[in-house]
Design a protein around this motif. Structure first.
Motif, PDB file in Angstrom:
ATOM      1  N   UNK A 154       0.807  -1.223   0.000  1.00 25.31           N
ATOM      2  CA  UNK A 154       0.000   0.000   0.000  1.00 25.31           C
ATOM      3  C   UNK A 154       0.839   1.271   0.000  1.00 25.31           C
ATOM      4  N   UNK A 155       2.060   1.188   0.477  1.00 27.41           N
ATOM      5  CA  UNK A 155       2.923   2.368   0.450  1.00 27.41           C
ATOM      6  C   UNK A 155       3.333   2.757  -0.962  1.00 27.41           C
ATOM      7  N   UNK A 194       2.185   3.072  -4.196  1.00 27.10           N
ATOM      8  CA  UNK A 194       1.656   4.131  -5.076  1.00 27.10           C
ATOM      9  C   UNK A 194       1.889   5.526  -4.504  1.00 27.10           C
ATOM     10  N   UNK A 195       1.662   5.681  -3.200  1.00 28.19           N
ATOM     11  CA  UNK A 195       1.838   7.013  -2.613  1.00 28.19           C
ATOM     12  C   UNK A 195       3.286   7.449  -2.685  1.00 28.19           C
ATOM     13  N   UNK A 246      -5.182  -4.960 -11.555  1.00 27.86           N
ATOM     14  CA  UNK A 246      -6.557  -4.446 -11.473  1.00 27.86           C
ATOM     15  C   UNK A 246      -6.554  -2.990 -11.023  1.00 27.86           C
ATOM     16  N   UNK A 247      -5.788  -2.688  -9.980  1.00 32.72           N
ATOM     17  CA  UNK A 247      -5.821  -1.318  -9.475  1.00 32.72           C
ATOM     18  C   UNK A 247      -5.148  -0.347 -10.437  1.00 32.72           C
ATOM     19  N   UNK A 275      -5.543  -0.254 -13.532  1.00 34.71           N
ATOM     20  CA  UNK A 275      -6.476   0.113 -14.593  1.00 34.71           C
ATOM     21  C   UNK A 275      -7.294   1.346 -14.224  1.00 34.71           C
ATOM     22  N   UNK A 276      -7.616   1.506 -12.953  1.00 32.50           N
ATOM     23  CA  UNK A 276      -8.521   2.600 -12.596  1.00 32.50           C
ATOM     24  C   UNK A 276      -7.786   3.893 -12.276  1.00 32.50           C
ATOM     25  N   UNK A 277      -6.474   3.921 -12.431  1.00 33.84           N
ATOM     26  CA  UNK A 277      -5.743   5.158 -12.142  1.00 33.84           C
ATOM     27  C   UNK A 277      -5.825   6.122 -13.322  1.00 33.84           C
ATOM     28  N   UNK A 320       1.213   6.737 -10.860  1.00 29.96           N
ATOM     29  CA  UNK A 320       0.542   5.729 -10.013  1.00 29.96           C
ATOM     30  C   UNK A 320       0.279   4.461 -10.812  1.00 29.96           C
ATOM     31  N   UNK A 365       1.550   0.755  -9.755  1.00 30.58           N
ATOM     32  CA  UNK A 365       0.809  -0.504  -9.669  1.00 30.58           C
ATOM     33  C   UNK A 365       1.376  -1.537 -10.633  1.00 30.58           C
ATOM     34  N   UNK A 394      -4.863  -8.026 -18.365  1.00 35.73           N
ATOM     35  CA  UNK A 394      -5.481  -6.854 -17.731  1.00 35.73           C
ATOM     36  C   UNK A 394      -4.530  -5.660 -17.802  1.00 35.73           C
ATOM     37  N   UNK A 451      -4.116  -3.612 -20.983  1.00 35.03           N
ATOM     38  CA  UNK A 451      -5.104  -2.554 -21.162  1.00 35.03           C
ATOM     39  C   UNK A 451      -4.550  -1.221 -20.665  1.00 35.03           C
ATOM     40  N   UNK A 479      -3.622   2.107 -22.799  1.00 26.30           N
ATOM     41  CA  UNK A 479      -4.268   3.376 -22.504  1.00 26.30           C
ATOM     42  C   UNK A 479      -3.266   4.520 -22.623  1.00 26.30           C
TER      43      UNK A 479
END
Lengths: 510, 680
Positions: free
Chosen positions: A248-249, A251-252, A309-310, A312-314, A319, A323, A439, A442, A446
């Protein structure tokens, strides 16, 4: 008085100090000494200069370190590994292979740093010194044969990177990233240290050779302690490589840290941490692999899926790449999970090729970020192919390589890893790995679409944005990375051969 | 020279890279000269390697050079290596030699084209790929070259892509060749699973130990690949359309080199063919013979100067397959070499005519060109005599050898080959008479679909044209002795060709014609019959084909007899053609140029009809399945990923305490999982 003392002691004892094969440590020592020298010389050189003294010195030192590693490589290949400092350090093919990868990571990051410092009006040799010190820790980790030495290496590596993350003093997010990384890094180091303690408790040694020997000759009636140490050590390594659920650290911190530093984190730091992971789990705990393999399996699956998966939504490219680097860590874990010669080889190949891809990617990000290092939205990449066709092409190569497209090294990296997983009969894991590739393809596409499409919108925006400045040093880094990515894609032979030479034989199963 | 083998393909590759990088800056004509120089250099290196192989080849006449391990993957390993043996070096010699000449020719031919440098870029890439195909020491490298020449072929067929027909001809070639490539790939997989290697040395050594069924499957699949590349029935349809490309491309790719790759492959794997079931060679011979006859009948009725040559190429390739099937491997290679000379010559001659006539391709609007284009005409006539099999031109010797072996295989095959030979002599004579003799019909309107170069549609119209010219039936029409500018003054005073000024081509174009013409005359000396010492090629290739070559048992008398019969047949065909096309026997011409021939036995249109009708419906169904089921699944996954991602990203709050909690939670789970192993 002295005579009395002597009389009491009798004849003075000859204390046998361990004979140290310094030559084996030369790559580490050159880097460490070089860092110190650069620090001192840096005080004498002008803080700001037209010439990039610091960069060239760093490159020289790094090249020196590689220069020392190459003869060692042949020596180790022909005469077997060197055991130094009472077997606390072991210089073998694995250590040298990943050591060179780490130093290459330093060089690429240093090349990117030069232009970055000038653009952001930062100064001084400190970033270079910290890069080299951090790499020193990495080399130590890669060659550690003792859990304590490994911990030392880990801490040397991490402390320098914590500071590097906060390098951009005027940028608030940089400080935030350093803080987060430091606190969480300390937290995970505690787990790691506790894991070492438990391993010592279970086996009576911190030396990896001893541990392996102990486990081979004894059967534990209650191995709870040992298994707990597996879990805690895995937490420590998992944190450093950014494996889920300890990611979790990433991306930030990636988003906040200076982009050249991120390239170092994603390449060299990961390589060092994987070196430790492979040494401890695949070799020292080789005989207990049936205990740790399922856990690594679970971690790998989680890492692969979370990373893809994560991503894709950035909407922030940095970031996204953070991921995606989690996803790549998952791939290397797939190779580790196989716990075979082939698996380790594939992991080494992956790390070596990934270093170039990721350093190149973050090199592009560094340049596109512009002054302030803030332009990392997907929109900032719109129409890049039109304004900077070569830069866009380089990024295209790196992204396609990360997606595993043929004629790039990424294809072979993924192919060998999945091949190792299939050989180890981890079919579902191989399947998840392939699915995650689809995945994350994609996500890469993008970015590519943003670069090569959206021309009409960019037309309106074009006059407002001045042309990108691509520093000379960064050009070198990008060209080298592109050449390596495509070169190893066309001719993977030499690198696979090297990784084959690097991997020593694993102890036979129980 | 042994260590310089890599230079043979490397030079054209370097030329390709240079042209890619600087081609535009070099411009015309430098780009062309650079391309020509690299190929010529490659020819020189090939010569050197050839001499080394002759003097220093060792007992098995093999030189190998392995550059590096190309694809290491588990037990599978493929080197990027070269195998130089009599077969591959012979191929290299004529490929680089003819390619160099055609490059030279293109300097003149492509003059003024806006994409001049691009043309030479592709041409150099083609030569590189062709040399990789020929020199590769394993099936994978050959396949690399195989696909490389294919790709260049598609690029160059649609080189003038702004015209719809050219673009679709490129697509047609691409799609048709997929079928053949499928065969090649499957054969590669089978070979690896059966022998554990892809290298030719391994295949040749291991072939005799292969089970008969395996050998048959491998050889059959490779034959499918060869049928696609070498345009045999039923996959020949792409080659006639491929003539949409620039003429040097037709000469180099679609006549001399690329299309013979299938024959090369068959000869290369002759030990596998020898180990396979007996019906397979018969099948190959039959396919070859039937293709030869089939294409020759179509060539009878074509009006496009290049279409005639295209169908003639298909027909001659059929001869080569007939040779392979009859066990005359040397004959196949012999005919390949002689054919490369005379067919490249004919194509380049046709190109010269087209160039001189201002891009006119319809033979009904030519005629009487021999005086205006003397060099082109003279060399074209040499090519004509060679392909028709008139001694002492080269085509006679190679075709004769194939027919003798065909006789030994089966007199039926010989009969097909013989009829084809007569037809060949006839349609080539027709072409020569229509283009270089008779009356000048330049620019005359051809009734009905006049402008269409697609000869398929414009069959009957030939009759009407001949009507207009038939009045003056002196055998050599006294036309065109004067300069072309003096237009209205020819025998009939047609004003229509006022704009057409036929002229001889520049020296860069005529020099290759002359060299090729010399080759077309003397290439027959490579393998003279009767005296054993004169069979140079046979002795040279003996180490390569020793497993497969059939032994000739027919008597010398019969050989002579067959040869004489063929020659007499060809001469009779000449006389007939002269009667029909110079003396204007229009009724006979109509009888000969049946619509069914002109339209290629309706083969192409049947395929189109099938694909447009039932095939179309089938593909619609497949496409529906793809859209709904496959894309649906993909889109579903994408939606799922997005939704899941959106939900999970909530965890990424940005607070260190939450992250620490995450790490701790993860640690607890790991410890729990591991300890559960200790407890249970």
């Amino acid at each position: 008085m002295t005579s009395l003392l002597f009389a009491q002691l009798g004849t003075p004892h000859r204390i046998q100090t361990p004979s140290v094969a310094w030559s084996g440590l030369l790559p580490v020592l050159v880097l460490l000494g070089g860092a110190v020298v650069l620090m001192v010389v840096g005080a004498l050189l002008p803080r700001r200069s037209r010439h990039s003294w610091h960069l060239w010195l760093t490159l020289l030192i790094a090249a020196g370190s590689i220069g020392c590693a190459v003869p060692l490589w042949f020596r180790v290949r022909d005469h077997g590994p060197l055991s130094i400092l009472r077997d606390a350090v072991r210089v073998d093919g694995l250590a040298l292979f990943l050591g060179i990868v780490i130093v290459v990571g330093v060089m690429l990051a240093a090349l990117l740093t030069d232009g970055y410092l000038r653009r952001e009006e930062l100064e001084g040799p400190e970033p270079y010194v910290l890069l080299m010190l951090s790499a020193t820790g990495g080399l130590l980790m890669a060659s550690a044969n003792d859990l304590i030495v490994m911990f030392l290496g880990l801490e040397i590596l991490s402390l320098a990177v914590y500071v590097l993350a906060g390098l951009h003093v005027r940028r608030l997010r940089s400080g935030e990233a350093a803080m987060k990384y430091f606190v969480l890094g300390g937290f995970s180091s505690a787990f790691f240290l506790y894991g070492i303690a438990l391993a010592y408790g279970a086996t009576g040694s911190t030396n990896l050779t001893d541990i392996q020997r102990f486990l081979a000759t004894n059967t534990l009636t209650n191995n709870g302690l040992l298994l707990a140490s597996f879990a805690l050590l895995l937490v420590g390594f998992g944190f450093k490589v950014a494996a889920a659920p300890f990611h979790s650290w990433a991306p930030d911190v990636y988003e906040g840290s200076p982009s050249p530093v991120v390239s170092f984190m994603a390449s060299a730091v990961k390589a060092a941490a994987f070196a430790g992971l492979i040494r401890v789990f695949v070799y020292a705990f080789a005989l207990d692999r049936h205990d740790w393999q399922p856990i690594v399996y679970v971690v790998a699956v989680l890492t692969l899926l979370v990373g893809s998966v994560l991503a894709v939504v950035q909407t922030n490219v940095k970031r996204m790449l953070a991921y995606s680097s989690i996803n790549h860590a998952g791939f290397v874990l797939v190779g580790v999970q196989a716990a075979s010669d082939r698996g380790v080889r594939s992991a080494l190949f992956y790390l070596a090729t990934y270093t170039f891809m990721v350093a190149g990617s973050f090199g592009v990000v560094t340049i596109v970020g512009r002054r302030g290092d803030n332009r990392h939205q997907l929109d900032d990449y719109k129409g890049l192919a039109r304004t900077e066709p070569l830069l866009a092409f380089a990024f295209l190569v790196f992204l396609l390589a990360q997606a595993g497209v043929p004629f790039t090294s990424g294809l072979w990296a993924k192919f060998y890893v999945i091949g190792a997983a299939v050989e180890a009969r981890s079919f579902w894991l191989a399947l998840v790995a392939m699915l995650s590739t689809v995945i994350s393809a994609f996500l890469y596409l993008r970015i590519v679409l943003a670069m090569y499409g959206g021309a009409d919108e960019a037309d309106e925006a074009a006059p407002a944005v001045p042309r990108l400045r691509i520093p000379f040093a960064a050009r070198i880094a990008l060209v080298v990375s592109v050449v390596a990515t495509i070169g190893f894609g066309l001719v993977p032979g030499p690198l696979t051969h090297a990784s084959k030479t690097a991997v020593p034989k694993i102890a036979a199963g129980k | 020279m042994r260590d310089l083998i890599w230079m043979i393909p490397a030079l054209p590759l370097a030329g390709f890279a240079l042209l890619l990088a600087f081609g535009k800056r070099l411009g015309e004509p430098l780009a062309g000269w650079l391309g020509t120089a690299t190929v010529a250099g490659s020819f020189v290196v090939t010569l050197g390697v050839f001499l080394t192989l002759r003097t220093d080849g060792g007992a098995d006449h093999r030189l190998t050079q392995s550059l590096f391990t190309w694809v290491p993957a588990g037990s599978f390993k493929a080197d990027l290596g070269f195998l130089v043996d009599p077969l591959s070096i012979s191929m290299c010699l004529f490929v680089t030699g003819i390619a160099a000449l055609i490059h030279l020719y293109s300097i003149g031919y492509m003059h003024g084209d806006p994409r001049y440098h691009v043309f030479f870029t592709y041409l150099n890439l083609f030569v590189f790929s062709m040399l990789m195909l020929v020199l590769g020491d394993n099936l994978l490298v050959t396949f690399l070259g195989w696909e490389g020449v294919g790709a260049c072929s598609y690029f160059l067929i649609s080189f003038w892509f702004s015209e719809e027909a050219n673009a679709s001809a490129g697509k047609k070639a691409f799609v048709t060749n997929r079928v053949g490539d499928w065969g090649f790939m499957c054969a590669t997989f089978f070979t690896f699973s059966a022998l554990g290697t892809l290298s030719y040395t391994g295949i040749i050594d291991g072939a005799s130990a292969l089970p008969r069924s395996t050998a048959t499957v491998i050889a059959l699949l490779l034959f499918v690949g060869a049928v696609g590349k070498s345009a045999q029935l039923p996959l020949y349809v792409w080659l006639p359309d491929a003539m949409a490309g620039p003429t040097p491309v037709s000469a180099l790719f679609h006549a001399a080199t690329m299309v013979t790759a299938g024959v090369y492959l068959m000869v290369r794997i002759n030990p596998v063919l020898a180990a396979s079931a007996h019906w397979l060679p018969t099948l190959i011979a039959t396919v070859g013979a039937v293709t030869a006859l089939f294409a020759a009948t179509i060539a009878l009725a074509q009006n496009d100067i290049k279409k005639v040559l295209a169908y003639s190429t298909v027909s001659q390739l059929g001869y080569m397959f007939l040779a392979v099937g009859s066990g005359a491997y040397v004959g196949a290679i012999f005919h390949m070499i002689t054919h490369a000379f005379f067919k490249a010559l004919l194509f380049l001659g046709a190109g010269s005519v087209i160039h001189g006539m201002g891009d006119e391709q319809d033979m009904r609007r030519m005629g009487a060109l021999r005086k205006l284009m003397p060099i082109t005409a003279a060399t074209f006539i040499v090519g004509w005599l060679a392909i028709a099999g008139v001694p002492p031109f080269s085509g006679f010797f190679s075709k004769d050898e194939i027919l003798v072996y065909a006789w030994q295989k089966s007199p039926v095959l010989w009969a097909i080959g013989f009829v084809t030979a007569i037809l060949t002599a006839f349609y080539m004579a027709r072409q020569v008479y229509l283009v270089f003799f008779g009356d000048a019909r330049w620019g005359e309107p051809v009734p009905e679909a006049a402008a269409s170069p697609a000869a398929n549609e414009a069959q009957q119209s030939a009759a009407e044209v001949d009507d207009t010219t038939a009045t003056d039936a002196n055998d050599e029409a006294p036309v065109a002795a004067h300069a072309a500018s003096d237009a209205g003054a020819d025998g009939h005073g047609h004003e229509a060709h006022a704009d057409v000024h036929p002229h001889e081509s520049p020296w860069t174009m005529t020099l290759p014609l002359v060299v090729l013409a010399v080759g077309a005359i003397v290439a027959g000396a490579l393998n003279m019959p009767f005296f054993d010492r004169l069979k140079v090629l046979e002795h040279w290739l003996a180490p390569v084909v020793e497993h497969g070559q059939a032994h000739l048992t027919v008597s010398s008398g019969l050989k002579v007899g067959l040869g004489v019969v063929t020659v007499v047949g060809a001469l009779v065909a000449f006389a007939l053609a002269r009667l029909v096309y110079l003396r204007g026997r229009q009724d006979v011409a109509e009888q000969i140029e049946q619509p069914v021939f002109a339209r290629g036995w309706y083969y192409d249109s049947s395929i189109a009809a099938f694909m447009g009708g039932p095939g179309r419906r089938l593909f619609d169904a497949v496409s529906w399945f793809d859209r709904t089921i496959i894309d649906g699944a993909v889109n579903g996954v994408a939606t799922l990923v997005r939704g899941g991602g959106d939900r999970v990203r909530v965890l990424q709050s940005g607070y260190v305490r939450n992250y620490a909690l995450g790490v701790a939670f993860g640690a607890i789970v790991l410890v729990g999982l591991l300890l559960s192993r200790a407890v249970f």
